[in-house]
Design a protein around this motif. Structure first.
Motif, PDB file in Angstrom:
ATOM      1  N   ARG A   1      -3.967   0.607  -9.908  1.00 43.71           N
ATOM      2  CA  ARG A   1      -2.616   0.404 -10.442  1.00 43.71           C
ATOM      3  C   ARG A   1      -2.438  -1.014 -10.941  1.00 43.71           C
ATOM      4  NH1 ARG A   1       1.604   3.365  -7.993  1.00 43.71           N
ATOM      5  NH2 ARG A   1       2.887   2.384  -9.586  1.00 43.71           N
TER       6      ARG A   1
ATOM      7  N   ALA B   1      -6.404  -0.063  -6.005  1.00 46.73           N
ATOM      8  CA  ALA B   1      -5.796   1.267  -5.913  1.00 46.73           C
ATOM      9  C   ALA B   1      -5.637   1.902  -7.296  1.00 46.73           C
ATOM     10  CB  ALA B   1      -4.437   1.172  -5.220  1.00 46.73           C
TER      11      ALA B   1
ATOM     12  N   PRO C   1       3.820   6.686  -7.265  1.00 42.20           N
ATOM     13  CA  PRO C   1       2.737   6.555  -8.248  1.00 42.20           C
ATOM     14  C   PRO C   1       3.209   6.367  -9.689  1.00 42.20           C
ATOM     15  CG  PRO C   1       2.940   8.822  -7.531  1.00 42.20           C
ATOM     16  CD  PRO C   1       3.850   8.010  -6.658  1.00 42.20           C
TER      17      PRO C   1
ATOM     18  N   ASP D   1       0.837  -1.211   0.000  1.00 38.86           N
ATOM     19  CA  ASP D   1       0.000   0.000   0.000  1.00 38.86           C
ATOM     20  C   ASP D   1       0.869   1.257   0.000  1.00 38.86           C
ATOM     21  OD1 ASP D   1      -2.235  -1.631   0.052  1.00 38.86           O
ATOM     22  OD2 ASP D   1      -2.600  -1.353   2.207  1.00 38.86           O
ATOM     23  N   PHE D   2       1.913   1.245   0.812  1.00 39.33           N
ATOM     24  CA  PHE D   2       2.829   2.380   0.896  1.00 39.33           C
ATOM     25  C   PHE D   2       3.497   2.631  -0.458  1.00 39.33           C
ATOM     26  CE2 PHE D   2       7.005   4.238   1.540  1.00 39.33           C
ATOM     27  CZ  PHE D   2       6.747   5.297   2.391  1.00 39.33           C
TER      28      PHE D   2
ATOM     29  N   GLU E   1       1.139   4.129  -3.015  1.00 40.73           N
ATOM     30  CA  GLU E   1       0.816   5.528  -2.739  1.00 40.73           C
ATOM     31  C   GLU E   1       2.005   6.457  -2.945  1.00 40.73           C
ATOM     32  OE1 GLU E   1      -0.490   8.129   1.119  1.00 40.73           O
ATOM     33  OE2 GLU E   1      -1.479   6.197   0.816  1.00 40.73           O
ATOM     34  N   GLU E   2       3.168   6.046  -2.449  1.00 40.80           N
ATOM     35  CA  GLU E   2       4.338   6.932  -2.463  1.00 40.80           C
ATOM     36  C   GLU E   2       5.124   6.915  -3.773  1.00 40.80           C
ATOM     37  OE1 GLU E   2       5.181   9.129  -0.029  1.00 40.80           O
ATOM     38  OE2 GLU E   2       3.280   8.530   0.876  1.00 40.80           O
TER      39      GLU E   2
END
Length: 144
Positions: free
Chosen positions: A83, A81, A27, A20-21, A24-25
């Motif tokens: 992606r 997400a 992209p 998840d990190f 998000e971080e």
């Protein structure tokens, strides 16, 4: 900015948090989720000794199916997400396999959970994160 991020993945909450990190971080980065099948794990878990070599293929098939299931979960999580990710699995010692993968696949950042497995191996996976951090030729982010 990282172009290729590697996320080692097992069935732990921490590896899911690491994915998840990374999503998000990073992209714009290519994210590869890697599951390592460690033969020492399934021999230790089953209490098998040298006589178990006759069952190696069956055990490896089962572990490969489990790995594919985990990687399917990772792909689904990434899709939620918005992606797409790449996935792969390798066989070997966890720490060494992660470092080898970094060196062989043009990875420029690793995002790893602080601890993964439960039980006796939980302490050892904490040492996996530590070992990867110490030996990685690229930056490592540990997600707690």
């Amino acid at each position: 900015m990282s172009d290729h991020v590697l996320v080692p993945f097992d069935d732990s909450e921490r590896s899911s948090d690491a994915l998840d990190f990374a999503l998000e971080e990073h992209p714009d980065a290519t994210i590869t989720v890697l599951h390592v099948i460690d033969p020492a794990d399934f021999y230790a878990a089953t209490g098998m000794d040298g006589g178990a070599m006759a069952n190696y293929d069956a055990i490896m098939d089962q572990q490969t199916e489990r790995s594919e299931s985990l990687l399917d979960e990772a792909r689904d999580r990434a899709a939620e997400a918005g992606r797409e990710i790449e996935t792969d699995h390798v066989v070997g010692s966890v720490s060494r396999s992660i470092i080898d993968y970094v060196e062989d696949h043009d990875v420029d950042h690793v995002v790893i959970g602080s601890h993964g497995r439960t039980g006796a191996r939980r302490i050892l996976l904490g040492s996996v994160a530590e070992t990867v951090t110490r030996r990685s030729p690229v930056p490592v982010t540990i997600v707690r």
